[in-house]
Design a protein around this motif. Sequence first.
Motif, PDB file in Angstrom:
ATOM      1  N   GLU A 170     -11.598  33.293  78.721  1.00  0.00           N
ATOM      2  CA  GLU A 170     -11.071  33.789  77.457  1.00  0.00           C
ATOM      3  C   GLU A 170     -12.175  34.281  76.531  1.00  0.00           C
ATOM      4  O   GLU A 170     -12.110  35.370  75.990  1.00  0.00           O
ATOM      5  CB  GLU A 170     -10.263  32.692  76.747  1.00  0.00           C
ATOM      6  N   CYS A 171     -13.183  33.424  76.352  1.00  0.00           N
ATOM      7  CA  CYS A 171     -14.191  33.765  75.352  1.00  0.00           C
ATOM      8  C   CYS A 171     -15.588  33.920  75.936  1.00  0.00           C
ATOM      9  O   CYS A 171     -16.532  34.189  75.211  1.00  0.00           O
ATOM     10  CB  CYS A 171     -14.226  32.697  74.254  1.00  0.00           C
TER      11      CYS A 171
ATOM     12  N   CYS B  49     -13.169  27.393  72.985  1.00  0.00           N
ATOM     13  CA  CYS B  49     -11.843  27.849  72.599  1.00  0.00           C
ATOM     14  C   CYS B  49     -10.732  26.989  73.184  1.00  0.00           C
ATOM     15  O   CYS B  49      -9.575  27.146  72.825  1.00  0.00           O
ATOM     16  CB  CYS B  49     -11.631  29.311  72.998  1.00  0.00           C
TER      17      CYS B  49
ATOM     18  N   CYS C 261     -16.169  30.854  80.450  1.00  0.00           N
ATOM     19  CA  CYS C 261     -14.755  30.837  80.092  1.00  0.00           C
ATOM     20  C   CYS C 261     -14.144  32.216  80.299  1.00  0.00           C
ATOM     21  O   CYS C 261     -14.742  33.231  79.965  1.00  0.00           O
ATOM     22  CB  CYS C 261     -14.620  30.415  78.626  1.00  0.00           C
TER      23      CYS C 261
ATOM     24  N   CYS D  22     -12.506  24.829  78.157  1.00  0.00           N
ATOM     25  CA  CYS D  22     -13.608  25.478  77.452  1.00  0.00           C
ATOM     26  C   CYS D  22     -13.964  24.681  76.194  1.00  0.00           C
ATOM     27  O   CYS D  22     -13.086  24.352  75.398  1.00  0.00           O
ATOM     28  CB  CYS D  22     -13.202  26.899  77.063  1.00  0.00           C
TER      29      CYS D  22
HETATM   30 ZN   LIG Z   1     -13.415  29.722  75.870  1.00  0.00          ZN
END
Ligand SMILES: [Zn+2]
Length: 96
Positions: free
Chosen positions: A88-89, A75, A86, A72
């Motif tokens: 995660e984010c 992040c 992504c 990513c």
């Molecule tokens: Zn990310």
Amino acid sequence: MFDVGTAYLAAAGALLLVALGVGARALVRIFREARERSRKRREGELERYTKDPVYDRDPADPEADGAARSTCPQCGAENAAGFCYCRECAAPLGPN
Ligand SMILES: [Zn+2]
């Protein structure tokens, strides 16, 4: 001595017996085929259901799937290739 009710009951009983026989035979065939298929699958004679390489990887090694990964840009989280955002984010990962 031969009234409509008796005739109806006899006909319904005969039909029920026929239906039970057919159903039982179908069930026996289904179970026999399932047993045969599971035996073949155990012995490796049968192809697997899917050709998807995801199901071929070693579960003990999640990184060994041979798939490219994208990092990513926002992040730095590792995402499997093919994803657009992504995990995660939720930042867009760009074309891959
Ligand atoms: Zn990310």
